[in-house]
Design an enzyme around this catalytic site. Structure first.
Site, PDB file in Angstrom:
ATOM      1  N   ARG A   4       3.866   7.584  -4.848  1.00 56.83           N
ATOM      2  CA  ARG A   4       4.963   7.459  -5.797  1.00 56.83           C
ATOM      3  C   ARG A   4       5.958   8.609  -5.774  1.00 56.83           C
ATOM      4  O   ARG A   4       6.985   8.524  -6.434  1.00 56.83           O
ATOM      5  CB  ARG A   4       4.385   7.280  -7.211  1.00 56.83           C
ATOM      6  CG  ARG A   4       3.634   5.965  -7.362  1.00 56.83           C
ATOM      7  CD  ARG A   4       3.118   5.754  -8.766  1.00 56.83           C
ATOM      8  NE  ARG A   4       2.087   6.703  -9.140  1.00 56.83           N
ATOM      9  CZ  ARG A   4       0.801   6.528  -8.866  1.00 56.83           C
ATOM     10  NH1 ARG A   4       0.395   5.472  -8.200  1.00 56.83           N
ATOM     11  NH2 ARG A   4      -0.091   7.414  -9.249  1.00 56.83           N
ATOM     12  N   ARG A  36      -3.933   8.042   5.083  1.00 58.39           N
ATOM     13  CA  ARG A  36      -3.593   6.847   5.854  1.00 58.39           C
ATOM     14  C   ARG A  36      -3.821   6.998   7.350  1.00 58.39           C
ATOM     15  O   ARG A  36      -3.351   6.183   8.132  1.00 58.39           O
ATOM     16  CB  ARG A  36      -2.130   6.466   5.585  1.00 58.39           C
ATOM     17  CG  ARG A  36      -1.807   6.241   4.122  1.00 58.39           C
ATOM     18  CD  ARG A  36      -2.639   5.133   3.500  1.00 58.39           C
ATOM     19  NE  ARG A  36      -2.253   4.884   2.107  1.00 58.39           N
ATOM     20  CZ  ARG A  36      -2.789   3.976   1.326  1.00 58.39           C
ATOM     21  NH1 ARG A  36      -3.778   3.209   1.794  1.00 58.39           N
ATOM     22  NH2 ARG A  36      -2.393   3.815   0.068  1.00 58.39           N
ATOM     23  N   ALA A  79       7.707  17.343   3.502  1.00 56.19           N
ATOM     24  CA  ALA A  79       6.525  17.545   4.342  1.00 56.19           C
ATOM     25  C   ALA A  79       5.236  17.531   3.535  1.00 56.19           C
ATOM     26  O   ALA A  79       4.201  17.038   4.011  1.00 56.19           O
ATOM     27  CB  ALA A  79       6.645  18.864   5.110  1.00 56.19           C
ATOM     28  N   ARG A  80       5.279  18.048   2.317  1.00 56.26           N
ATOM     29  CA  ARG A  80       4.062  18.055   1.503  1.00 56.26           C
ATOM     30  C   ARG A  80       3.630  16.629   1.179  1.00 56.26           C
ATOM     31  O   ARG A  80       2.446  16.275   1.283  1.00 56.26           O
ATOM     32  CB  ARG A  80       4.298  18.851   0.219  1.00 56.26           C
ATOM     33  CG  ARG A  80       3.020  19.083  -0.592  1.00 56.26           C
ATOM     34  CD  ARG A  80       3.331  19.798  -1.894  1.00 56.26           C
ATOM     35  NE  ARG A  80       2.123  20.303  -2.531  1.00 56.26           N
ATOM     36  CZ  ARG A  80       2.122  20.881  -3.741  1.00 56.26           C
ATOM     37  NH1 ARG A  80       3.264  21.036  -4.412  1.00 56.26           N
ATOM     38  NH2 ARG A  80       0.987  21.315  -4.254  1.00 56.26           N
ATOM     39  N   ARG A  91      11.613 -17.763  -2.038  1.00 55.29           N
ATOM     40  CA  ARG A  91      10.801 -16.775  -1.312  1.00 55.29           C
ATOM     41  C   ARG A  91       9.342 -16.761  -1.757  1.00 55.29           C
ATOM     42  O   ARG A  91       8.487 -16.189  -1.077  1.00 55.29           O
ATOM     43  CB  ARG A  91      11.392 -15.377  -1.492  1.00 55.29           C
ATOM     44  CG  ARG A  91      11.358 -14.875  -2.929  1.00 55.29           C
ATOM     45  CD  ARG A  91      11.893 -13.473  -3.061  1.00 55.29           C
ATOM     46  NE  ARG A  91      11.994 -13.077  -4.461  1.00 55.29           N
ATOM     47  CZ  ARG A  91      12.244 -11.838  -4.862  1.00 55.29           C
ATOM     48  NH1 ARG A  91      12.405 -10.872  -3.968  1.00 55.29           N
ATOM     49  NH2 ARG A  91      12.332 -11.550  -6.148  1.00 55.29           N
ATOM     50  N   GLY A 125      14.641 -10.036  -0.932  1.00 57.53           N
ATOM     51  CA  GLY A 125      14.632 -11.474  -0.749  1.00 57.53           C
ATOM     52  C   GLY A 125      15.451 -12.208  -1.784  1.00 57.53           C
ATOM     53  O   GLY A 125      15.613 -13.436  -1.701  1.00 57.53           O
ATOM     54  N   GLU A 181       0.837  -1.206   0.000  1.00 56.54           N
ATOM     55  CA  GLU A 181       0.000   0.000   0.000  1.00 56.54           C
ATOM     56  C   GLU A 181       0.867   1.249   0.000  1.00 56.54           C
ATOM     57  O   GLU A 181       0.575   2.235  -0.690  1.00 56.54           O
ATOM     58  CB  GLU A 181      -0.911   0.012   1.229  1.00 56.54           C
ATOM     59  CG  GLU A 181      -2.055  -0.969   1.195  1.00 56.54           C
ATOM     60  CD  GLU A 181      -3.100  -0.657   2.252  1.00 56.54           C
ATOM     61  OE1 GLU A 181      -3.444   0.530   2.432  1.00 56.54           O
ATOM     62  OE2 GLU A 181      -3.576  -1.602   2.902  1.00 56.54           O
ATOM     63  N   PHE A 182       1.929   1.224   0.768  1.00 57.35           N
ATOM     64  CA  PHE A 182       2.816   2.381   0.912  1.00 57.35           C
ATOM     65  C   PHE A 182       3.381   2.808  -0.434  1.00 57.35           C
ATOM     66  O   PHE A 182       3.472   3.996  -0.750  1.00 57.35           O
ATOM     67  CB  PHE A 182       3.969   2.005   1.855  1.00 57.35           C
ATOM     68  CG  PHE A 182       4.478   3.138   2.700  1.00 57.35           C
ATOM     69  CD1 PHE A 182       4.908   4.318   2.133  1.00 57.35           C
ATOM     70  CD2 PHE A 182       4.539   3.014   4.078  1.00 57.35           C
ATOM     71  CE1 PHE A 182       5.394   5.354   2.919  1.00 57.35           C
ATOM     72  CE2 PHE A 182       5.019   4.038   4.871  1.00 57.35           C
ATOM     73  CZ  PHE A 182       5.449   5.213   4.283  1.00 57.35           C
ATOM     74  N   ARG A 216       2.245   2.867  -3.244  1.00 55.13           N
ATOM     75  CA  ARG A 216       1.323   3.623  -4.120  1.00 55.13           C
ATOM     76  C   ARG A 216       1.594   5.128  -4.036  1.00 55.13           C
ATOM     77  O   ARG A 216       1.162   5.890  -4.910  1.00 55.13           O
ATOM     78  CB  ARG A 216      -0.128   3.335  -3.724  1.00 55.13           C
ATOM     79  CG  ARG A 216      -0.550   1.881  -3.960  1.00 55.13           C
ATOM     80  CD  ARG A 216      -1.900   1.597  -3.348  1.00 55.13           C
ATOM     81  NE  ARG A 216      -2.959   2.330  -4.017  1.00 55.13           N
ATOM     82  CZ  ARG A 216      -3.644   1.873  -5.063  1.00 55.13           C
ATOM     83  NH1 ARG A 216      -3.361   0.693  -5.568  1.00 55.13           N
ATOM     84  NH2 ARG A 216      -4.617   2.587  -5.598  1.00 55.13           N
TER      85      ARG A 216
END
Length: 236
Positions: free
Chosen positions: A85, A190, A180-181, A163, A94, A80-81, A83
């Site tokens: 970009r 989130r 920061a933006r 894996r 792995g 999810e993170f 996304r």
């Protein structure tokens, strides 16, 4: 030996981020090179400008800073993170290292039951029996998958092939760098917060990461963080 874990790790590795970074960036439009004088001034005197920039969504001055976080969380959180970009990421591989048997199980306070239809659903507490079932079933699955992984490695199978049997509940680690933006945009999506002008309904596990990141950022840029909250937690 499989290790089960219900929390995530977020550490601030390095940063160049302060409220004054926003101010000198913003004031170059009217003061030119003299705007650099803001570096040596108390940003408290310019809270009004920070609030104006946030309220009217003049976003670019919030980009002239940098924060790098070390994050350890389940693989499904990272999917999810990634996304988001405009961040920069480097995650453990792995292919190049043997992955360690650390797996996620929900904590006792994790709501387990989804009620309602998509777009209208809510999560409610599970029963003790459901929590026990989740923990036992996950541990059983994790032990079996990691044993299969080890069996292939011991037989000489390449790590990048072996894996494939490992689940997304496996913990991974990465460095994530943002300004920061970008962080405010991440937090607006989130985290669930009553001050948000636009409600968000994140999965709890990525919200756990976001909450820890926000606490670290708030210590670096308290005036910017306050303006973010005062203006509906909308990224400028």
């Amino acid at each position: 030996m499989v290790k089960l874990q219900s929390d995530v790790t977020v550490e601030l590795v390095k940063h160049s981020a302060s409220d004054s970074d926003v101010l000198w960036a913003a004031r170059v439009s009217t003061a030119g090179e003299q705007s650099l004088e803001e570096i040596h001034k108390d940003p408290e005197r310019s809270k009004g400008l920070l609030n104006f920039l946030m309220r009217d969504r003049h976003g670019s001055p919030f980009e002239h800073n940098s924060m790098t976080f070390f994050i350890s969380a389940p693989i499904f959180v990272f999917r999810e993170f990634h996304r988001h970009r405009v961040w920069s990421y480097n995650e453990e591989s792995g292919r190049y290292r043997e992955l360690q048997p650390v797996f996620y199980v929900p904590g006792a306070d994790r709501k387990l039951v989804q009620e309602g239809r998509p777009g209208k659903y809510v999560f409610v507490d599970g029963t003790p029996e459901q929590h026990a079932l989740v923990s036992e079933t996950m541990e059983e699955s994790y032990r079996a998958s990691y044993a299969a992984y080890q069996k292939m490695l011991e037989a000489g199978v390449a790590r990048e092939v072996a894996r494939a049997v490992l689940p997304v509940g496996l913990f991974s680690s990465m460095y994530a760098t943002c300004n920061a933006r970008a962080l405010m945009h991440f937090l607006s999506l989130r985290t669930k917060d009553d001050r948000a002008a636009v409600p968000s309904f994140p999965q709890r596990e990525i919200e756990m990461v976001a909450e820890k990141m926000e606490a670290l950022w708030a210590g670096l840029m308290p005036l910017t963080h306050a303006a973010f909250n005062a203006n509906g937690r909308v990224a400028p």
